[in-house]
Design an enzyme around this catalytic site. Structure first.
Site, PDB file in Angstrom:
ATOM      1  N   CYS A 146       0.832  -1.195   0.000  1.00 30.93           N
ATOM      2  CA  CYS A 146       0.000   0.000   0.000  1.00 30.93           C
ATOM      3  C   CYS A 146       0.873   1.254   0.000  1.00 30.93           C
ATOM      4  CB  CYS A 146      -0.904  -0.023   1.227  1.00 30.93           C
ATOM      5  SG  CYS A 146      -1.703   1.544   1.604  1.00 30.93           S
ATOM      6  N   GLU A 147       0.609   2.171  -0.911  1.00 29.43           N
ATOM      7  CA  GLU A 147       1.450   3.365  -0.997  1.00 29.43           C
ATOM      8  C   GLU A 147       1.173   4.364   0.127  1.00 29.43           C
ATOM      9  OE1 GLU A 147      -0.987   6.271  -4.046  1.00 29.43           O
ATOM     10  OE2 GLU A 147       0.415   4.835  -4.914  1.00 29.43           O
ATOM     11  N   HIS A 148       0.083   4.171   0.858  1.00 31.25           N
ATOM     12  CA  HIS A 148      -0.238   5.100   1.941  1.00 31.25           C
ATOM     13  C   HIS A 148       0.484   4.751   3.240  1.00 31.25           C
ATOM     14  CE1 HIS A 148      -4.187   5.587  -0.450  1.00 31.25           C
ATOM     15  NE2 HIS A 148      -3.309   6.488  -0.834  1.00 31.25           N
ATOM     16  N   HIS A 149       0.654   3.451   3.521  1.00 29.87           N
ATOM     17  CA  HIS A 149       1.273   3.035   4.778  1.00 29.87           C
ATOM     18  C   HIS A 149       2.479   2.110   4.569  1.00 29.87           C
ATOM     19  CE1 HIS A 149      -3.019   3.856   5.786  1.00 29.87           C
ATOM     20  NE2 HIS A 149      -2.467   4.500   6.784  1.00 29.87           N
ATOM     21  N   HIS A 182      -6.177  -6.016   2.865  1.00 36.21           N
ATOM     22  CA  HIS A 182      -5.190  -4.979   3.126  1.00 36.21           C
ATOM     23  C   HIS A 182      -4.798  -4.999   4.597  1.00 36.21           C
ATOM     24  CE1 HIS A 182      -5.756  -2.618  -0.732  1.00 36.21           C
ATOM     25  NE2 HIS A 182      -6.734  -3.506  -0.778  1.00 36.21           N
ATOM     26  N   CYS A 228      -3.119  -2.833   6.126  1.00 38.06           N
ATOM     27  CA  CYS A 228      -3.255  -1.505   6.720  1.00 38.06           C
ATOM     28  C   CYS A 228      -4.649  -1.314   7.308  1.00 38.06           C
ATOM     29  CB  CYS A 228      -2.948  -0.407   5.706  1.00 38.06           C
ATOM     30  SG  CYS A 228      -4.027  -0.384   4.273  1.00 38.06           S
ATOM     31  N   GLN A 267      -5.048  -0.505  -4.747  1.00 37.48           N
ATOM     32  CA  GLN A 267      -5.672  -1.606  -5.478  1.00 37.48           C
ATOM     33  C   GLN A 267      -6.374  -1.106  -6.731  1.00 37.48           C
ATOM     34  OE1 GLN A 267      -7.910  -4.410  -3.096  1.00 37.48           O
ATOM     35  NE2 GLN A 267      -9.172  -5.027  -4.820  1.00 37.48           N
TER      36      GLN A 267
END
Length: 227
Positions: free
Chosen positions: A115-118, A184, A186, A156
């Site tokens: 995941c690019e956020h976390h 996910h 996250c 995703q």
């Protein structure tokens, strides 16, 4: 008492929409350019050393002495998709199809992405179908294409769109269908901590986008029990 005034509702027909097209220059080549400067391996390992100190660990203790090196080596593996070219994977096709004109489906392609956020893993399965025009691609190439995009920082939704767009742009089929289902971490091991929650995303182009019956047939084949 006056009668209530009832107005008839005549909503306008919603305009037909199409998914936003991806710029091929953004996803068909390797994401890392050799001419752009990058931190050295020593600098990357030092960054891990700093993070270990940040969480309250002692980077000098025995069990963590080699952790910065191991983390950077793991990153090289987890994010190798940045150095791979999706266009090269689909470049070789085969013309001996004996007039085959139905779609080709490869389902249950397992993948793991980040995941690019976390920067936490999400993992699941991709199901890919396309209707060829004269030529087909080796079945393993669809799995490899999935891995190239998955081994990058992703959402995703973007992963799903990139897989479909690459096949559509390079092979020029009559249509592409992609369904991705994933869990996910996250969301399952932090935050709301809902283990087992599954996210579904899909992307359709061409005949799959324009013909709901083809979408239904694709989904029924994806959901059919294994023999």
């Amino acid at each position: 008492m006056a009668d209530a005034l009832i107005k008839s509702l005549n909503p306008r027909k919603a305009p037909e929409t199409r998914p936003a097209e991806l710029d091929p220059s953004e996803f068909l080549a390797a994401a890392v350019r050799a001419d752009l400067p990058r931190p050295s391996r020593a600098e990357a390992e030092q960054a891990v050393h700093t993070l270990l100190s940040y969480i309250g660990e002692n980077p000098a203790r025995e069990g963590l002495l080699d952790t910065p090196r191991r983390v950077v080596e793991a990153f090289d593996e987890l994010y190798q998709g940045y150095h791979q070219c999706p266009a090269e994977v689909l470049d070789r096709t085969f013309g001996e199809t004996a007039g085959y004109d139905d779609f080709v489906l490869v389902r249950d392609i397992e993948f793991t992405s980040q995941c690019e956020h976390h920067m936490m893993p999400f993992y699941g399965r991709a199901h890919i179908a396309y209707t060829p025009v004269e030529r087909v691609v080796g079945l393993s190439k669809l799995a490899r294409l999935t891995d190239i995009f998955a081994r990058r920082l992703q959402t995703q939704e973007h992963l799903t769109a990139q897989i479909a767009a690459a096949i559509d742009e390079i092979m020029k089929p009559r249509g592409v269908a992609v369904l991705v289902e994933a869990e996910h971490t996250c969301m399952s091991v932090r935050g709301v901590a809902k283990h087992g929650a599954t996210t579904f995303t899909s992307r359709y182009t061409g005949m799959f986008r324009d013909n709901p019956a083809e979408q239904s047939r694709f989904l029924s084949m994806v959901r059919a029990p294994q023999r």
